[in-house]
Write a protein that holds these residues in place. Structure first.
Motif, mmCIF file in Angstrom:
data_model
loop_
_atom_site.group_PDB
_atom_site.id
_atom_site.type_symbol
_atom_site.label_atom_id
_atom_site.label_comp_id
_atom_site.label_asym_id
_atom_site.label_seq_id
_atom_site.Cartn_x
_atom_site.Cartn_y
_atom_site.Cartn_z
ATOM 1 N N CYS A 11 39.432 -29.576 -17.027
ATOM 2 C CA CYS A 11 40.097 -29.634 -15.721
ATOM 3 C C CYS A 11 39.788 -30.967 -15.044
ATOM 4 N N PHE A 12 40.842 -31.618 -14.583
ATOM 5 C CA PHE A 12 40.691 -32.919 -13.924
ATOM 6 C C PHE A 12 40.550 -32.773 -12.413
ATOM 7 N N ALA A 13 40.573 -31.520 -11.910
ATOM 8 C CA ALA A 13 40.474 -31.315 -10.464
ATOM 9 C C ALA A 13 39.041 -31.041 -10.013
ATOM 10 N N HIS A 14 38.124 -30.820 -10.972
ATOM 11 C CA HIS A 14 36.718 -30.648 -10.616
ATOM 12 C C HIS A 14 35.864 -31.156 -11.789
ATOM 13 N N ASP A 15 34.585 -31.172 -11.595
ATOM 14 C CA ASP A 15 33.668 -31.677 -12.619
ATOM 15 C C ASP A 15 33.505 -30.612 -13.694
ATOM 16 N N ASP A 16 34.370 -30.677 -14.685
ATOM 17 C CA ASP A 16 34.445 -29.637 -15.705
ATOM 18 C C ASP A 16 33.761 -30.109 -16.989
ATOM 19 N N THR A 17 33.016 -29.224 -17.624
ATOM 20 C CA THR A 17 32.341 -29.581 -18.884
ATOM 21 C C THR A 17 32.942 -28.852 -20.078
ATOM 22 N N THR A 18 33.583 -27.705 -19.826
ATOM 23 C CA THR A 18 34.260 -26.968 -20.901
ATOM 24 C C THR A 18 35.726 -26.808 -20.520
ATOM 25 N N PRO A 19 36.626 -26.742 -21.500
ATOM 26 C CA PRO A 19 38.053 -26.608 -21.169
ATOM 27 C C PRO A 19 38.346 -25.317 -20.403
ATOM 28 N N SER A 20 38.565 -25.445 -19.130
ATOM 29 C CA SER A 20 38.845 -24.263 -18.308
ATOM 30 C C SER A 20 40.247 -24.306 -17.718
ATOM 31 N N MET A 21 41.017 -25.373 -18.036
ATOM 32 C CA MET A 21 42.400 -25.480 -17.551
ATOM 33 C C MET A 21 43.349 -25.250 -18.731
ATOM 34 N N ALA A 22 44.478 -24.582 -18.453
ATOM 35 C CA ALA A 22 45.438 -24.309 -19.528
ATOM 36 C C ALA A 22 46.861 -24.381 -18.987
ATOM 37 N N LEU A 23 47.767 -24.753 -19.889
ATOM 38 C CA LEU A 23 49.201 -24.695 -19.557
ATOM 39 C C LEU A 23 49.603 -23.231 -19.474
ATOM 40 N N ASN A 24 50.431 -22.911 -18.492
ATOM 41 C CA ASN A 24 50.775 -21.516 -18.213
ATOM 42 C C ASN A 24 52.030 -21.098 -18.993
#
Length: 829
Positions: free
Chosen positions: A37-50
């Protein structure tokens, strides 16, 4: 090629989110749709295309960020998310990044406002889509969870706060009436809100269900008000989901969002909801533009739904032709009043898809009460049939109405034709009047001829619209296609629906069957020299169809012979077909019975009487019609008769036997080649216009060279005016008579009981677009009866080869009348 339309480029950009993120994040998202996630300090892939939005939005399951390509571009590159700079900066920049050729034109104030509304509506829809349905108790209870339509509960205050976070001004949002008005709100904790999109997946507006509508005394559903992007009489909820499948499988039209959610939950995607508004002619016109031809109406199964269905069928469909319309019948459980209640506890799509679907026409027929008399029913239904543009569909509806009312098809056809003819005459008069007015205007004011022309074109357009002429374009083409498939499906049990039954000369019918229909729209030319037997062959074929096919009328039109000359040949043929092994009934016996039957046996007199009875029976049943040269040797004479019998028997097949094409007296003022081209065109048009088949004889060129030494089978170029005739017919075959062509040199013949050689005819097929058969059929012609008998080509070949071998060996010779065996004399004293 540059895109100039802003709506088109916005839709295109929304579908490019995966490509944009792959470029900016430098990751491959083609297989795995997950990312850091590019909207917060993310270390694991937590964002996905819906996947629910067709991968047009993303969602972070950690920080809750969600949005489309424009929201992501704002987060990643700081690009404006709305306002004027969204149009002038964001869109051009994204087009450059994604290699889209975009050349914006000058946008008006109205254009900018409309684009801004689309953007705001889409952002609201994205907010709804970001809220998990599974967390809403009411949605879970109603069993509405499905992956296609964003639905959620959110207060208007929370929604506006989220929109402000996306860069929207609260005052502007309030001014659009997309969230609420002075009197109504479409969002709230007591509401379930659904997005309404168009076929291009652009959000247009919203509809909310008031959960406590009964207790509060407010409407069950409320739609957002109309705007520059949302027109209630055109919008259909779910058309973005249904669009592609509906073009293939038809479109279910249901009443409310709840009904639609149940269908989507079961995977039935080809469905839309009218969402609390009346289904209008504009909805139908919009579906036409989308190429959707078949619709299934399924309004609620209560009195109000019945009335709505009746209104659509009686008023809307009558003014908008070109649709195949069915009504979905209610399930056996009479307590169920709508789809939502019926499917709420079901998990199998077959429970819905298995419900009976009744054609709109049949549904209307069944809606009449027992007290409605046949004339009242016909009075209401005949105008509906007359409004149908395709002839095939009219024929099907006439048959259906006749079966329901027991009124004859002939009477109904006559009434339908009267309405259509009156409308046509009225239309022609209006066009004439408009044209006369146009000519006067040009004469009086020639300097403004372009203005007069534009005014005239506009006038004609108004007339065309008034009379609903819809015979050009995809809508008419698809309507005719659907009608033809329905006709073929209904006729599938009748083996001869695409052909004519022939019990005597079965080989002819068998070799034309199996391909295209030759019972409708088929023109066949029969070539042959004078007196070769082509007329006898065609009369035999006509007599065979008249005798064998109870669902056919044969019209024989002779431009050469009189009725007196035709009738005996028909009689001898039909008796031969009736009793192939019986006594031989000669032409002389039929023409002069007192003279030629005087010394004949009783069997011959019985045969004569039987032939008369058979002939009269065919005439009385109108299975045989004879038009001779005295009735008229023009195609208009033939058409009058064909039109009469088509109207009288709309369900019968019609076979025209025309002898001879070159003797028609039409277009006599034209040069010969042009005249024959026009005649051929007219003949073909008759077969198409009246759904008939024509077999027509044609002459050969004069003074054709004769070569008695060898057999020379005819070709299409032998036809007189061949260039004018050879392109229009579906089939061309030639009658070759070796005895006629080669006299005493003939090798193809048969011998009667007296040893006299008789003509053996070869039917040589040179063109066949019906079944592809291009070979020979063989008929033995008996000159005394002018009747024919079919034999196998194999037997004919063997006999011809045997004779040729004996002849070449010197054992036999022919004088053109009999075969003479040569007696060997070398052993005589």
């Amino acid at each position: 090629m540059y895109i100039t339309d802003i709506d088109e480029v916005v839709t295109l950009l929304r579908g490019k989110l995966e490509q944009y993120l792959s470029i900016k994040l430098k990751v491959d998202l083609s297989s795995s749709k997950k990312m850091i996630c590019f909207a917060h300090d993310d270390t694991t892939p937590s964002m996905a295309l819906n996947p629910k939005t067709g991968y047009e939005t993303v969602k972070c399951f950690s920080c809750g960020f969600h949005g489309d390509i424009f929201t992501c571009a704002n987060e990643l590159e700081g690009l404006p998310i709305n306002g004027p700079e969204w149009l002038t900066v964001t869109i051009p920049h994204l087009c450059e990044v994604l290699d889209i050729n975009y050349s914006p034109g000058t946008l008006t104030v109205q254009d900018r406002e409309r684009i801004s509304l689309f953007k705001l509506a889409q952002d609201i829809s994205d907010v709804l889509g970001s809220i998990p349905m599974s967390e809403n108790d009411y949605i879970v209870e109603r069993n509405w969870i499905q992956p296609y339509v964003p639905i959620a509960t959110i207060s208007s205050e929370e929604l506006i706060e989220k929109l402000i976070q996306r860069g929207w001004d609260a005052g502007y949002v309030a001014s659009t009436n997309l969230v609420n008005t002075r009197y109504s709100s479409y969002f709230g904790n007591d509401k379930i809100t659904f997005s309404i999109k168009d076929h291009a997946k652009r959000t247009l507006g919203f509809i909310c269900r008031n959960v406590n509508y009964k207790e509060v005394g407010i409407p069950k559903y409320i739609n957002t008000p109309e705007s520059s992007i949302y027109k209630k009489n055109q919008a259909l909820m779910g058309i973005d989901v249904a669009y592609r499948d509906a073009k293939k499988y038809g479109l279910y039209i249901v009443e409310g969002p709840g009904d639609l959610m149940q269908l989507y939950r079961l995977g039935i995607k080809n469905a839309v909801a009218v969402c609390g508004t009346a289904f209008t002619e504009n909805h139908l016109l919009h579906l036409k533009q989308l190429g959707i031809r078949k619709i299934y109406l399924n309004f609620d199964w209560d009195q109000a739904g019945y009335a709505a269905t009746h209104r659509v069928l009686e008023n809307i469909l009558k003014s908008t032709s070109g649709f195949s319309v069915y009504v979905v019948s209610a399930p056996e459980d009479e307590s169920v009043e709508d789809i939502d209640d019926f499917l709420k506890d079901k998990d199998d799509a077959a429970d819905y898809l298995g419900l009976e679907k009744v054609s709109a026409f049949n549904w209307q027929l069944k809606s009449f009460s027992d007290s409605d008399t046949p004339d009242v029913i016909c009075q209401k239904m005949v105008p509906i049939i007359a409004a149908e543009e395709t002839g095939v569909k009219r024929e099907l509806l006439i048959k259906e109405l006749a079966q329901f009312t027991t009124v004859s098809s002939t009477s109904i056809t006559a009434d339908v034709s009267a309405i259509r003819n009156n409308k046509f005459s009225e239309k022609i008069e209006k066009i004439k009047s408009s044209t006369e007015s146009y000519i006067r205007s040009v004469e009086q004011d020639p300097d403004n001829v372009r203005a007069h022309m534009a005014s005239h074109e506009q006038s004609i357009e108004v007339i065309e619209k008034e009379f609903k002429t819809d015979s050009i374009g995809i809508n008419y083409q698809l309507a005719r296609f659907d009608a033809m498939q329905e006709l073929r499906a209904n006729a599938s049990d009748d083996e001869s629906s695409a052909s004519f039954k022939m019990n005597y000369f079965k080989e002819f019918a068998d070799n034309l069957n199996g391909g295209m229909s030759w019972a409708s729209g088929a023109l066949m030319y029969v070539g042959g020299r004078a007196n070769s037997g082509k007329t006898a062959t065609c009369l035999m074929i006509g007599a065979d169809v008249a005798m064998s096919d109870e669902n056919a009328t044969v019209i024989i039109h002779s431009t050469d012979d009189s009725y007196e000359q035709i009738e005996p040949r028909i009689k001898t043929n039909i008796y031969r077909m009736y009793d192939p092994d019986g006594v031989k009934l000669s032409i002389g016996m039929v023409v002069q019975p007192k003279l030629n039957l005087r010394e004949a046996s009783e069997d011959h007199r019985i045969a004569f009487r039987k032939a008369n009875d058979l002939f009269k029976d065919l005439i009385e049943k109108e299975r045989l019609v004879i038009i001779d040269s005295e009735d008229g040797a023009t195609l208009s004479t033939l058409e009058r008769n064909v039109r009469y019998y088509r109207m009288r028997y709309p369900e019968r097949k019609i076979l025209m036997i025309c002898d001879n094409t070159h003797n028609y007296l039409d277009f006599m003022n034209m040069e010969q080649s042009s005249r024959m081209t026009m005649i051929s065109n007219q003949q073909k048009n008759l077969t198409v216009k009246y759904h008939a088949c024509m077999i027509a004889t044609a002459e050969y060129r004069k003074n054709m060279p004769m070569d008695y030494s060898k057999i020379k089978l005819p070709v299409d170029d032998d036809l007189a005016d061949a260039r004018a005739l050879m392109y229009r017919p579906n089939v061309i075959w030639h009658v070759y008579n070796d005895m006629h062509d080669r006299k005493e040199h003939s090798e193809i013949f048969w011998k009667d009981e007296d040893g006299t050689i008789r003509p053996r005819l070869l039917l040589h097929f040179t063109k066949n677009k019906i079944s592809g058969f291009k070979d020979k059929l063989v008929l033995d012609l008996d000159p005394t009866t002018v009747s024919l008998k079919s034999i196998t080509p194999e037997n004919a070949l063997l006999e011809a080869e045997d004779f040729r071998d004996l002849k070449s060996s010197g054992y036999v010779q022919s004088d053109g009348k009999k075969v003479k065996y040569v007696v060997a004399d070398e052993y005589e004293d």
